[in-house]
Design an enzyme around this catalytic site. Sequence first.
Site, short mmCIF file in Angstrom:
data_model
loop_
_atom_site.label_atom_id
_atom_site.label_comp_id
_atom_site.label_asym_id
_atom_site.label_seq_id
_atom_site.Cartn_x
_atom_site.Cartn_y
_atom_site.Cartn_z
N ASP A 54 0.82 -1.20 0.00
CA ASP A 54 0.00 0.00 0.00
C ASP A 54 0.86 1.26 0.00
O ASP A 54 0.63 2.19 -0.77
CB ASP A 54 -0.92 0.03 1.23
CG ASP A 54 -2.16 -0.82 1.07
OD1 ASP A 54 -2.91 -0.58 0.12
OD2 ASP A 54 -2.38 -1.71 1.90
N GLU A 79 -3.83 6.93 3.12
CA GLU A 79 -4.28 6.12 4.25
C GLU A 79 -3.13 5.70 5.15
O GLU A 79 -3.30 5.54 6.35
CB GLU A 79 -5.00 4.87 3.70
CG GLU A 79 -5.47 3.91 4.78
CD GLU A 79 -6.17 2.69 4.20
OE1 GLU A 79 -6.67 1.89 4.99
OE2 GLU A 79 -6.20 2.55 2.95
N ASP A 153 -6.26 6.30 -1.92
CA ASP A 153 -6.39 4.98 -1.30
C ASP A 153 -5.65 4.01 -2.21
O ASP A 153 -6.15 3.65 -3.28
CB ASP A 153 -7.85 4.56 -1.15
CG ASP A 153 -7.99 3.34 -0.25
OD1 ASP A 153 -6.99 2.64 -0.03
OD2 ASP A 153 -9.11 3.08 0.24
N ILE A 155 -4.70 0.81 -2.21
CA ILE A 155 -5.42 -0.44 -2.53
C ILE A 155 -6.64 -0.50 -1.62
O ILE A 155 -6.55 -0.91 -0.46
CB ILE A 155 -4.55 -1.70 -2.32
CG1 ILE A 155 -3.26 -1.64 -3.13
CG2 ILE A 155 -5.35 -2.95 -2.72
CD1 ILE A 155 -2.34 -2.85 -2.93
N ASP A 156 -7.76 -0.07 -2.14
CA ASP A 156 -9.01 -0.18 -1.39
C ASP A 156 -9.50 -1.62 -1.50
O ASP A 156 -9.51 -2.19 -2.59
CB ASP A 156 -10.05 0.78 -1.96
CG ASP A 156 -11.35 0.75 -1.18
OD1 ASP A 156 -11.31 1.01 0.03
OD2 ASP A 156 -12.40 0.45 -1.78
N THR A 158 -8.15 -4.08 0.75
CA THR A 158 -6.88 -4.78 0.94
C THR A 158 -7.08 -6.26 1.28
O THR A 158 -6.34 -7.11 0.79
CB THR A 158 -6.04 -4.10 2.04
OG1 THR A 158 -5.89 -2.71 1.73
CG2 THR A 158 -4.66 -4.73 2.14
N ASP A 302 -11.43 6.67 0.92
CA ASP A 302 -12.30 5.68 0.29
C ASP A 302 -13.29 6.32 -0.68
O ASP A 302 -13.62 5.74 -1.72
CB ASP A 302 -13.13 4.93 1.34
CG ASP A 302 -12.30 4.08 2.26
OD1 ASP A 302 -11.49 3.29 1.76
OD2 ASP A 302 -12.46 4.21 3.49
#
Length: 379
Positions: A54, A79, A153, A155-156, A158, A302
């Site tokens: 991430d 994030e 974000d 990798i939304d 995860t 997000d």
Amino acid sequence: MADLLRLLLNVSEKAANVARVCRQEAPLFELLVQEKTGDDKNKKFVQDFKTLADVVIQEMIRHDVCAQFPELTGFIHGEESNNFENGLGESVTVTVCPKEEDTAALLAKVLDGDQTAAALLTTAIHQNPQLRDELAESLQVDLSPEDVGIWIDPIDGTSQYIEGKEEEVSDKGICPSGLPCALVLIGVYLRTTGEPVMGVINQPFNRKDSTEWKGQHFWGVSYGGVNVCSFTHRERPLEKRKNGSLSVVLSSSERKEVKEALAPLSDGCLTYASGAGYKILCVIQGLVDVYVLSEASTFKWDSCGPHAILRALGGGVSDLGECLSAIGNGHKSFKSELTYNKPQSECQGVEKWANRGGLVAYLDSSVIDRVLGALAGKI
């Protein structure tokens, strides 16, 4: 702003490549999915490789954007923290360096000297894929980058990315869980008002050709009378239902009271899917009418990018709690759109940036009225 959009499209594709490489290359994949026990459990870099994937994407986007638009320095938020402690107890700040060999050396330090993994990751970071999008390239928007900020974000979804399941798509075209639910989300907002004005969604794992995953991307701009989106109304497959029922997507962990209140709107057939970004994407694509979340479990990173795309299509993302409160006070048409520039002053840490009232994502304003009417007084 047109130049910024083109850059964000390119960095989103680079991010998608990093996400795919971490799953395709054995040395990275093993770090990504393995659970260490015993003495190895204390090796923080292994425990946190999920987070490192991430962070690498986040810092790569930050580096590339600031290199072209230095006026955005300090206004690109993500994030993840980029501070790590390796197995030797050394604190390492993850950044993307101008030279590839310097990035490789830094990542090797985080990875306790794993040169192979560091080299694979570095190669993906320093590639420069070019997404060609004629509509984006022709766009004219009278807004300066120094007036905006960015939420990332990397990798939304995860958990879906780590588990790596290749779920079958439902008959509605929705993937309930699995790799297709993992998205790269980039949102641009006005520093003064917090209004979302540009969004990019990259879906690294859209479809699989033999053994190789292919992705797709979406973008939208909504500012000063300009509303342009890469996904047009004609492409949306959702048809108006003769009986007036709505298609509603929820998290499987949504509260019982919410499910019971919304079930009559959808003829008792609620839809469930993983990932906040993916559920909003389902609304954007017209696969569902509305996404409802009653908990404070999503954050600005997000929702910012997908929110901007919905606005470009005439929809929006509203604060569910504030809307219901307004209804309770007699304001039935109040739609409190989420904003992205101010933290919750009474909260600490990442909770400062939570969407505390939950959310409702919609394309048609008549839909949110029906949803709010169903939920008023029930939660």
